[in-house]
Design a protein around this motif. Sequence first.
Motif, mmCIF file in Angstrom:
data_model
loop_
_atom_site.group_PDB
_atom_site.id
_atom_site.type_symbol
_atom_site.label_atom_id
_atom_site.label_comp_id
_atom_site.label_asym_id
_atom_site.label_seq_id
_atom_site.Cartn_x
_atom_site.Cartn_y
_atom_site.Cartn_z
ATOM 1 N N ARG A 77 39.959 51.864 -42.952
ATOM 2 C CA ARG A 77 40.675 50.743 -44.025
ATOM 3 C C ARG A 77 42.005 51.221 -44.547
ATOM 4 N N LYS A 78 42.146 52.549 -44.642
ATOM 5 C CA LYS A 78 43.382 53.219 -44.840
ATOM 6 C C LYS A 78 44.500 52.934 -43.928
ATOM 7 N N LEU A 79 44.142 52.750 -42.748
ATOM 8 C CA LEU A 79 45.152 52.705 -41.545
ATOM 9 C C LEU A 79 45.561 51.101 -41.559
ATOM 10 N N LEU A 80 44.509 50.331 -41.700
ATOM 11 C CA LEU A 80 44.808 48.732 -41.700
ATOM 12 C C LEU A 80 45.627 48.487 -42.981
ATOM 13 N N SER A 81 45.443 49.210 -43.979
ATOM 14 C CA SER A 81 45.749 48.627 -45.287
ATOM 15 C C SER A 81 47.435 48.645 -45.174
ATOM 16 N N ARG A 82 48.062 49.386 -44.151
ATOM 17 C CA ARG A 82 49.390 49.306 -43.640
ATOM 18 C C ARG A 82 49.942 48.199 -43.500
ATOM 19 N N TRP A 83 49.223 47.297 -42.905
ATOM 20 C CA TRP A 83 49.599 46.119 -42.248
ATOM 21 C C TRP A 83 48.968 44.825 -42.634
ATOM 22 N N VAL A 84 47.626 44.949 -43.369
ATOM 23 C CA VAL A 84 47.016 43.854 -43.878
ATOM 24 C C VAL A 84 46.994 44.136 -45.323
ATOM 25 N N PRO A 85 47.400 43.607 -46.372
ATOM 26 C CA PRO A 85 47.916 43.852 -47.610
ATOM 27 C C PRO A 85 46.376 43.391 -48.346
ATOM 28 N N TRP A 86 45.382 42.753 -47.829
ATOM 29 C CA TRP A 86 44.222 42.288 -48.656
ATOM 30 C C TRP A 86 43.059 43.309 -48.403
ATOM 31 N N ILE A 87 43.491 44.168 -47.480
ATOM 32 C CA ILE A 87 42.488 45.365 -47.322
ATOM 33 C C ILE A 87 42.741 46.645 -48.345
ATOM 34 N N LYS A 88 41.945 46.753 -49.241
ATOM 35 C CA LYS A 88 42.272 47.656 -50.194
ATOM 36 C C LYS A 88 42.087 49.233 -49.553
ATOM 37 N N GLY A 140 28.659 29.278 -59.110
ATOM 38 C CA GLY A 140 28.988 29.784 -60.353
ATOM 39 C C GLY A 140 28.990 31.377 -60.057
ATOM 40 N N LEU A 141 27.779 31.894 -59.559
ATOM 41 C CA LEU A 141 27.667 33.414 -59.513
ATOM 42 C C LEU A 141 28.872 33.862 -58.759
ATOM 43 N N LEU A 142 28.918 33.310 -57.455
ATOM 44 C CA LEU A 142 30.211 33.955 -56.712
ATOM 45 C C LEU A 142 31.463 33.990 -57.698
ATOM 46 N N LEU A 143 31.688 32.884 -58.271
ATOM 47 C CA LEU A 143 33.037 32.874 -59.048
ATOM 48 C C LEU A 143 33.065 33.635 -60.285
ATOM 49 N N TYR A 144 31.747 33.987 -60.818
ATOM 50 C CA TYR A 144 31.728 35.033 -61.840
ATOM 51 C C TYR A 144 31.878 36.505 -61.217
ATOM 52 N N SER A 145 31.128 36.649 -60.224
ATOM 53 C CA SER A 145 31.565 38.029 -59.296
ATOM 54 C C SER A 145 32.857 38.467 -58.863
ATOM 55 N N TRP A 146 33.634 37.255 -58.526
ATOM 56 C CA TRP A 146 34.883 37.476 -58.184
ATOM 57 C C TRP A 146 35.627 37.778 -59.284
ATOM 58 N N MET A 147 35.607 37.019 -60.492
ATOM 59 C CA MET A 147 36.447 37.207 -61.542
ATOM 60 C C MET A 147 36.286 38.712 -62.052
ATOM 61 N N LYS A 148 34.971 39.104 -62.183
ATOM 62 C CA LYS A 148 34.524 40.240 -62.472
ATOM 63 C C LYS A 148 35.283 41.260 -61.916
ATOM 64 N N ASN A 149 35.161 41.022 -60.756
ATOM 65 C CA ASN A 149 35.754 42.249 -59.745
ATOM 66 C C ASN A 149 37.214 42.508 -59.774
ATOM 67 N N ARG A 150 37.913 41.095 -59.961
ATOM 68 C CA ARG A 150 39.214 41.064 -60.521
ATOM 69 C C ARG A 150 39.795 41.851 -61.743
ATOM 70 N N VAL A 151 39.005 41.641 -62.742
ATOM 71 C CA VAL A 151 39.059 42.116 -64.210
ATOM 72 C C VAL A 151 39.070 43.574 -63.789
ATOM 73 N N GLU A 152 37.925 44.062 -63.372
ATOM 74 C CA GLU A 152 37.599 45.817 -63.128
ATOM 75 C C GLU A 152 38.690 46.393 -62.204
ATOM 76 N N ASN A 153 39.408 45.639 -61.351
ATOM 77 C CA ASN A 153 40.288 46.305 -60.433
ATOM 78 C C ASN A 153 41.558 46.204 -61.227
ATOM 79 N N ALA A 154 41.843 45.289 -62.235
ATOM 80 C CA ALA A 154 43.146 45.200 -62.669
ATOM 81 C C ALA A 154 43.270 46.194 -64.044
ATOM 82 N N VAL A 155 42.042 46.730 -64.417
ATOM 83 C CA VAL A 155 41.929 47.819 -65.593
ATOM 84 C C VAL A 155 42.377 49.129 -64.975
#
Length: 394
Positions: A292-303, A379-394
């Motif tokens: 993942r570290k190698l691929l993140s150089r070329w694929v920005p959405w891979i953390k 709804g659960l998927l949207l909640y999960s995605w939003m929660k992950n985005r908030v946690e990653n932003a902190v």
Amino acid sequence: MKLSLQSKLTLQPLTIRKDKKHYIVEEVTSGEFYEMPQVCIDAIEQINRGGSLEQIEIDLKQTYPEETIDMVDFAEQLLELQLIKEVDGVTVEVEKNRSSDSGFTWIPSIVGRFFFNRFSNKWYVVLLAINVLFFIVNPQLFPSYKDIFLFETVMPSLLTWMGVSLVLVLIHELGHILAVRSYDLPAKLGVGHRLFFVVFETDLTPAWKLAPKQRNILYFGGLCFDQLMLFIALSLQLFFDVSHGLIAGILGLIVLDIFIRTIYQCCFYMKTDLYYVFENCTGCYNVMENGRKLLSRWVPWIKSPTATETFAGEEKTVKLYSIFYVTGILLTCSLFIFYFIPQTIYAYSKILPGFLQPVNDPVFWDAVVFVGQSVLILGLLLYSWMKNRVENAV
């Protein structure tokens, strides 16, 4: 606790085994395992002989002139891993619990060896070849996305699929458990969830007590039982007159479920059984993080993971894994294109007309329950995605 070059350490009981490239260190009390190179093993051996960190550092610098030796830093890592029992005679408080050795030990090891031995292991390979041959010679056996719809109404079909899938997952995990027991080791079956779906997973940590070749048997155990069930389902379809529509439908559903889960096993961007086989065969036990570290150089959405280390000589393996990683993503996309999206479209094409039926018609309530479930999942998927985005932003 303060460490210095004058410090002397007493370590927790450790068991050290040579692996493909480095060493596997087991902390006996907790049953946890760590991969370490030769220089770390030499340092541990000198610590056990009672040497000070200063003297050990001097000796290791002479033995490994190319390495950067910092014994205080190494000791701090051991302290963080709770592998140190005493520092200069002062006991170090640890929070680890002794590992439980009672998992499925009521299953005799001879039962495990009946299913997993030199002879049977070869037969699982033969079953795989026969199953592939079945599909080649009889293309009509290849699963269709419509195989999930056994009934005219959608919800009974989905409930039947969930029941069949649950049984097949338990059989898959039974394969892992029996493979573990074949080496007279404890096996633990964990229960978790993804959204509201129940997930079973066998803890294969005891595999680290075995040689690399033996560990593969434990990783392949579930897939071996999958191939056995697939062979039975395909054989019944081919060689027996299964005239009852429901039985024929369930056999097709078994083939579909095992086929999809086998494809998922090839999705190396997840830690599947086949991923662990790849990791074990190459001896690179952090290959996903480095890939993942190698691929993140070329694929920005891979953390990119923050704490990864590539040992010398592992670069080619990491690059090979990166190819498998991308291939796994393409396989997942293929499943969506050829199975999941057509299934969704087909389900809604059958469901939506149900809203035009009278309220007392079961077809109407089939449509209501299905759409309600879809809204809940979304709804659960949207909640999960939003929660992950908030946690990653902190």
